[in-house]
Scaffold this active site. Structure first.
Site, PDB file in Angstrom:
ATOM      1  N   LYS A  66     -15.061   4.497   2.621  1.00  0.00           N
ATOM      2  CA  LYS A  66     -14.524   4.207   1.685  1.00  0.00           C
ATOM      3  C   LYS A  66     -13.546   5.346   1.042  1.00  0.00           C
ATOM      4  CE  LYS A  66     -18.278   1.603  -0.798  1.00  0.00           C
ATOM      5  NZ  LYS A  66     -19.297   1.614  -1.873  1.00  0.00           N
ATOM      6  N   ASP A 102     -17.060  -1.536  -7.990  1.00  0.00           N
ATOM      7  CA  ASP A 102     -18.634  -1.165  -7.912  1.00  0.00           C
ATOM      8  C   ASP A 102     -19.017  -0.882  -9.445  1.00  0.00           C
ATOM      9  OD1 ASP A 102     -19.141  -1.169  -5.382  1.00  0.00           O
ATOM     10  OD2 ASP A 102     -18.960   0.932  -4.883  1.00  0.00           O
TER      11      ASP A 102
HETATM   12  P1  NAP Z   1     -26.125   8.651  -0.809  1.00  0.00           P
HETATM   13  O1  NAP Z   1     -24.673   8.934  -1.420  1.00  0.00           O
HETATM   14  O2  NAP Z   1     -26.405   8.691   0.378  1.00  0.00           O
HETATM   15  O3  NAP Z   1     -27.116   9.155  -2.075  1.00  0.00           O
HETATM   16  C1  NAP Z   1     -28.645   9.027  -1.698  1.00  0.00           C
HETATM   17  C2  NAP Z   1     -29.317   9.664  -3.128  1.00  0.00           C
HETATM   18  O4  NAP Z   1     -30.704   9.506  -2.945  1.00  0.00           O
HETATM   19  C3  NAP Z   1     -29.058  11.016  -3.510  1.00  0.00           C
HETATM   20  O5  NAP Z   1     -29.254  11.267  -4.766  1.00  0.00           O
HETATM   21  C4  NAP Z   1     -30.325  11.560  -2.675  1.00  0.00           C
HETATM   22  O6  NAP Z   1     -30.829  13.050  -3.237  1.00  0.00           O
HETATM   23  C5  NAP Z   1     -31.366  10.585  -3.131  1.00  0.00           C
HETATM   24  N1  NAP Z   1     -32.448  10.604  -1.937  1.00  0.00           N
HETATM   25  C6  NAP Z   1     -32.408  10.446  -0.873  1.00  0.00           C
HETATM   26  N2  NAP Z   1     -33.802  10.523  -0.235  1.00  0.00           N
HETATM   27  C7  NAP Z   1     -34.630  10.979  -1.381  1.00  0.00           C
HETATM   28  C8  NAP Z   1     -35.883  11.403  -1.305  1.00  0.00           C
HETATM   29  N3  NAP Z   1     -36.761  11.321  -0.201  1.00  0.00           N
HETATM   30  N4  NAP Z   1     -36.426  11.815  -2.547  1.00  0.00           N
HETATM   31  C9  NAP Z   1     -35.588  11.744  -3.628  1.00  0.00           C
HETATM   32  N5  NAP Z   1     -34.312  11.522  -3.683  1.00  0.00           N
HETATM   33  C10 NAP Z   1     -33.749  11.189  -2.580  1.00  0.00           C
HETATM   34  O7  NAP Z   1     -26.299   6.960  -1.063  1.00  0.00           O
HETATM   35  P2  NAP Z   1     -25.495   6.055  -2.103  1.00  0.00           P
HETATM   36  O8  NAP Z   1     -24.292   5.250  -1.271  1.00  0.00           O
HETATM   37  O9  NAP Z   1     -25.269   6.555  -3.230  1.00  0.00           O
HETATM   38  O10 NAP Z   1     -26.627   4.708  -2.132  1.00  0.00           O
HETATM   39  C11 NAP Z   1     -28.076   4.805  -2.800  1.00  0.00           C
HETATM   40  C12 NAP Z   1     -28.542   3.557  -2.937  1.00  0.00           C
HETATM   41  O11 NAP Z   1     -27.832   2.613  -3.658  1.00  0.00           O
HETATM   42  C13 NAP Z   1     -28.904   2.977  -1.786  1.00  0.00           C
HETATM   43  O12 NAP Z   1     -30.075   2.303  -1.597  1.00  0.00           O
HETATM   44  C14 NAP Z   1     -27.751   1.803  -1.414  1.00  0.00           C
HETATM   45  O13 NAP Z   1     -28.216   0.825  -0.737  1.00  0.00           O
HETATM   46  C15 NAP Z   1     -27.813   1.424  -3.085  1.00  0.00           C
HETATM   47  N6  NAP Z   1     -26.405   0.804  -3.423  1.00  0.00           N
HETATM   48  C16 NAP Z   1     -26.545  -0.452  -3.927  1.00  0.00           C
HETATM   49  C17 NAP Z   1     -25.446  -1.194  -4.206  1.00  0.00           C
HETATM   50  C18 NAP Z   1     -25.284  -2.420  -5.033  1.00  0.00           C
HETATM   51  O14 NAP Z   1     -24.392  -3.214  -5.068  1.00  0.00           O
HETATM   52  N7  NAP Z   1     -26.420  -2.985  -5.456  1.00  0.00           N
HETATM   53  C19 NAP Z   1     -24.137  -0.339  -4.082  1.00  0.00           C
HETATM   54  C20 NAP Z   1     -23.998   1.016  -3.718  1.00  0.00           C
HETATM   55  C21 NAP Z   1     -25.183   1.655  -3.289  1.00  0.00           C
HETATM   56  P3  NAP Z   1     -30.098  14.287  -2.889  1.00  0.00           P
HETATM   57  O15 NAP Z   1     -28.918  14.404  -3.655  1.00  0.00           O
HETATM   58  O16 NAP Z   1     -31.088  15.090  -3.197  1.00  0.00           O
HETATM   59  O17 NAP Z   1     -30.180  14.393  -1.115  1.00  0.00           O
END
Ligand code: NAP
Length: 283
Positions: A66, A102
């Site tokens: 991205k 998004d």
């Molecule tokens: P990302 O940038 O990797 O961020 C992950 C987040 O989850 C961070 O805040 C991380 O905290 C937290 N996290 C990970 N493992 C954890 C744990 N064991 N305990 C507590 N917090 C934890 O991922 P992202 O791209 O933002 O995506 C996040 C989610 O949103 C995914 O499931 C993705 O599939 C979903 N999503 C959905 C859409 C949609 O259209 N519905 C769009 C985008 C994303 P730390 O900062 O402490 O590591």
């Protein structure tokens, strides 16, 4: 000539975009094929250059490309610039423009499925990664009344809160546990899970950022995790009597916004939603 559309990522096999985008194209009788391309990080520049060909309408871009596509585009719209991430590229006679749908998808899902408008309301965002950034930008843009960002790594929540404060929103960073989280949840009108907790094949499939006791029955709980369709958090939220919204709606609405940019036609959202739901059920 059949037009070309698709999505790039690495890996890309998990994406359900090809299924619901192709369903929309077929429904409207548009002669175009939407494919999934696995593009290695070192191949991004060459791939994007190929999008200038006639017959290519554009693409979606997902993790981890991205940000990487940005230097290869002719223009990037304001939302994508602020987000630092492009999820849609449109080819207009050889000129490539990057967008980020998004935030729009998130807001349209809240409004069209739940009738929820964030203006003046209290929001709790759980997580501070890429998805949380898009959600925070969208909430700030809509004039949310108060914002709390809770994250396991507090420094990342602090950075997101700075963006909200720069946008004039009263906001607070907190850890993803403890009494500050209890208070923020209890007073929230909207709770959005942007962590990977509860995500199939993620680090904690059974995990939930909030317990049932922490969820107020008056809140709308939106889990951005879309696989599984009913996450542990959504199950608890429904048990607590809260309104719930699954991540599939944002996924489909962000895709619908991309579809409208490529084709100039209103996206058949119910057709896309049905195809996306069917795709999730068969996984
Ligand atoms: P990302 O940038 O990797 O961020 C992950 C987040 O989850 C961070 O805040 C991380 O905290 C937290 N996290 C990970 N493992 C954890 C744990 N064991 N305990 C507590 N917090 C934890 O991922 P992202 O791209 O933002 O995506 C996040 C989610 O949103 C995914 O499931 C993705 O599939 C979903 N999503 C959905 C859409 C949609 O259209 N519905 C769009 C985008 C994303 P730390 O900062 O402490 O590591």
């Amino acid at each position: 000539m059949k037009s070309s559309l698709g999505i790039i990522g690495f890996p890309i096999g998990h994406s359900i975009s090809p299924l619901f985008q192709q369903a929309a194209l077929d429904h409207l009788g548009i002669d175009a094929a939407y494919q999934a391309w696995e593009v290695k990080p070192q191949e991004v520049g060459e791939f994007v250059a190929g999008l200038r060909e006639p017959g290519v309408l554009g693409i979606n871009v997902t993790v981890p490309h991205k940000e990487a596509v940005i230097p290869y585009l002719d223009e990037v719209d304001q939302w994508a610039t602020t987000a630092g991430a492009v999820n849609t590229i449109v080819n207009r006679e050889g000129r490539l423009t990057g967008y980020n749908t998004d935030g729009l998808g998130f807001l349209r899902a809240l409004l069209e499925v739940n009738g929820f408008a964030p203006q003046g309301r209290r929001a709790l965002v759980l997580g501070a990664g890429g998805a949380a950034r898009g959600v925070v930008l969208a909430l700030v843009r809509e004039g949310v009344g108060h914002l709390t960002v809770a994250n396991r790594t507090l420094s990342r929540a602090e950075r997101l809160v700075q963006i909200a404060q720069d946008g004039g929103v009263n906001s607070l960073p907190i850890p993803l546990a403890g009494s500050a989280l209890d208070r923020a949840a209890a007073s929230a009108d909207l709770i959005v899970n942007c962590t990977t907790l509860g995500m199939a094949h993620g680090p904690d499939e059974q995990g939930t950022p909030l317990s049932r006791q922490q969820i107020p029955p008056t809140a709308l709980v939106n889990d951005l995790v879309y696989n599984p369709k009913e996450t542990p958090l959504l199950r608890l939220a429904a048990q607590a009597g809260a309104q719930v919204l699954g991540g599939i709606h944002m996924l489909v609405y962000q895709g619908a916004a991309s579809f409208e940019m490529w084709t100039g036609q209103p996206a058949p959202v119910p057709v896309m939603l049905e195809a996306a739901s069917r795709a999730m059920e068969s996984r």
